[in-house]
Design a protein around this motif. Structure first.
Motif, PDB file in Angstrom:
ATOM      1  N   SER A   1       0.817  -1.220   0.000  1.00 25.48           N
ATOM      2  CA  SER A   1       0.000   0.000   0.000  1.00 25.48           C
ATOM      3  C   SER A   1       0.848   1.267   0.000  1.00 25.48           C
ATOM      4  O   SER A   1       0.337   2.360  -0.242  1.00 25.48           O
ATOM      5  N   GLY A   2       2.149   1.118   0.304  1.00 27.07           N
ATOM      6  CA  GLY A   2       3.027   2.284   0.334  1.00 27.07           C
ATOM      7  C   GLY A   2       3.410   2.719   1.746  1.00 27.07           C
ATOM      8  O   GLY A   2       4.003   3.783   1.921  1.00 27.07           O
ATOM      9  N   LYS A   3       3.104   1.877   2.733  1.00 29.51           N
ATOM     10  CA  LYS A   3       3.432   2.201   4.140  1.00 29.51           C
ATOM     11  C   LYS A   3       4.902   2.473   4.372  1.00 29.51           C
ATOM     12  O   LYS A   3       5.256   3.439   5.036  1.00 29.51           O
TER      13      LYS A   3
ATOM     14  N   LEU B   1       8.102  10.317   6.242  1.00 23.89           N
ATOM     15  CA  LEU B   1       7.731  11.089   7.430  1.00 23.89           C
ATOM     16  C   LEU B   1       8.927  11.216   8.377  1.00 23.89           C
ATOM     17  O   LEU B   1       9.199  12.316   8.885  1.00 23.89           O
ATOM     18  N   ALA B   2       9.642  10.117   8.604  1.00 24.72           N
ATOM     19  CA  ALA B   2      10.808  10.185   9.504  1.00 24.72           C
ATOM     20  C   ALA B   2      11.828  11.186   8.961  1.00 24.72           C
ATOM     21  O   ALA B   2      12.363  12.012   9.716  1.00 24.72           O
TER      22      ALA B   2
ATOM     23  N   ILE C   1       2.894   9.797  -4.568  1.00 28.00           N
ATOM     24  CA  ILE C   1       3.619   9.563  -3.314  1.00 28.00           C
ATOM     25  C   ILE C   1       3.865  10.863  -2.527  1.00 28.00           C
ATOM     26  O   ILE C   1       3.727  10.884  -1.297  1.00 28.00           O
ATOM     27  N   SER C   2       4.155  11.959  -3.252  1.00 28.72           N
ATOM     28  CA  SER C   2       4.466  13.213  -2.551  1.00 28.72           C
ATOM     29  C   SER C   2       3.194  13.892  -2.023  1.00 28.72           C
ATOM     30  O   SER C   2       3.236  14.590  -1.001  1.00 28.72           O
ATOM     31  N   VAL C   3       2.073  13.677  -2.701  1.00 31.93           N
ATOM     32  CA  VAL C   3       0.798  14.243  -2.224  1.00 31.93           C
ATOM     33  C   VAL C   3       0.405  13.560  -0.911  1.00 31.93           C
ATOM     34  O   VAL C   3      -0.017  14.204   0.060  1.00 31.93           O
ATOM     35  N   ILE C   4       0.571  12.247  -0.872  1.00 33.41           N
ATOM     36  CA  ILE C   4       0.254  11.487   0.352  1.00 33.41           C
ATOM     37  C   ILE C   4       1.181  11.934   1.490  1.00 33.41           C
ATOM     38  O   ILE C   4       0.736  12.184   2.615  1.00 33.41           O
TER      39      ILE C   4
END
Ligand code: ADP
Ligand code: TYD
Length: 207
Positions: free
Chosen positions: A15-17, A24-25, A191-194
């Motif tokens: 899912s892209g986790k 985020l880190a 990916i960058s929007v999420i």
């Protein structure tokens, strides 16, 4: 008492986790936070050894009951050696999966063992994240992303599309059980929007 902040990422395989946990880190680090990235199963030396037993080999290698014990053993080591010391030092801990994965994979999708999962969690772990991002997406798309990696760690992906559908339903139900900490994120976007949405929710939480 934990002084830091504990953030987890959950969702079906592919899912892209992992990508979002890493982004985020990194975002937290470059904006001046003392943040660390970890993962389950794994995140400590002993738990990484247990990980290999869990993610490699035949899909029927372990019963759901044995899996619960192995995942909980790995989590306990991860908590003692990595998560708790970091939280006690005031860090932000970002974990790619945690106890919600056991609730959904072993407690709901693989078998209806949620009571056992909850009891063992209460006795052996007893910690909940401050913030959880559930990356939601269509299992067909997620599965094609995941299997394309050919990582040799595909024991759960090998359980097939029907299993991933059950997982998706399980994660969405879990978000309703824990509305205060869970945010459902649409994973079928760029990916960058999420990442930007997740960074915003996190900075609001840290205020
Ligand atoms: P997970 O940890 O949920 O299995 P990953 O972050 O490892 O997912 O991503 C699985 C694959 O999909 C990787 O090859 C990754 O580069 C790719 N990917 C992740 N997020 C996206 C996205 N938003 N759009 C397209 N591809 C993505
Ligand atoms: P992970 O490395 O996160 O896989 P992926 O990147 O493909 O999502 O996790 C390995 C597998 O272990 C994954 O299929 C989910 C499963 N799992 C459980 O079944 N229960 C658990 O408690 C955890 C933490 C993971």
């Amino acid at each position: 008492m934990a002084l830091g902040t504990f953030i987890t990422f959950e969702g079906i395989d592919g899912s892209g986790k992992s990508s979002q946990a890493r982004l985020l880190a990194e975002h937290l680090q470059v904006t001046g936070h003392d943040a660390m990235l970890t993962r389950e199963p794994g995140g400590s030396e002993g738990a990484e050894e247990i990980r290999r037993l869990l993610v490699e080999g035949d899909p029927d290698r372990w019963s759901a009951e044995t899996e619960i014990l192995l995942f909980t053993a790995a989590r306990r080591d991860h908590l003692e050696k990595t998560i708790e010391p970091a939280l006690a030092a005031g860090k932000i801990v970002v974990s790619d999966r945690f106890a919600d994965s056991t609730r959904v994979y072993q407690g709901a999708a693989r078998a209806a063992l949620r009571d056992v999962v909850d009891q063992l969690h209460d006795r052996m772990i007893g910690v909940e994240p401050d913030l959880t991002f559930i990356i939601d997406m269509d299992p067909t798309k997620a599965l094609s992303r995941g299997l394309a990696r050919q990582s040799g760690e595909d024991r759960f992906e090998d359980l097939g599309l029907g299993f991933q559908e059950k997982l998706r339903t399980g994660f969405l139900a879990l978000a309703q059980d824990f509305p205060n900490r869970c945010h459902v994120i649409d994973g079928a976007r760029d990916i960058s929007v999420i990442a930007a949405q997740i960074a915003k929710i996190t900075s609001d939480h840290l205020k």
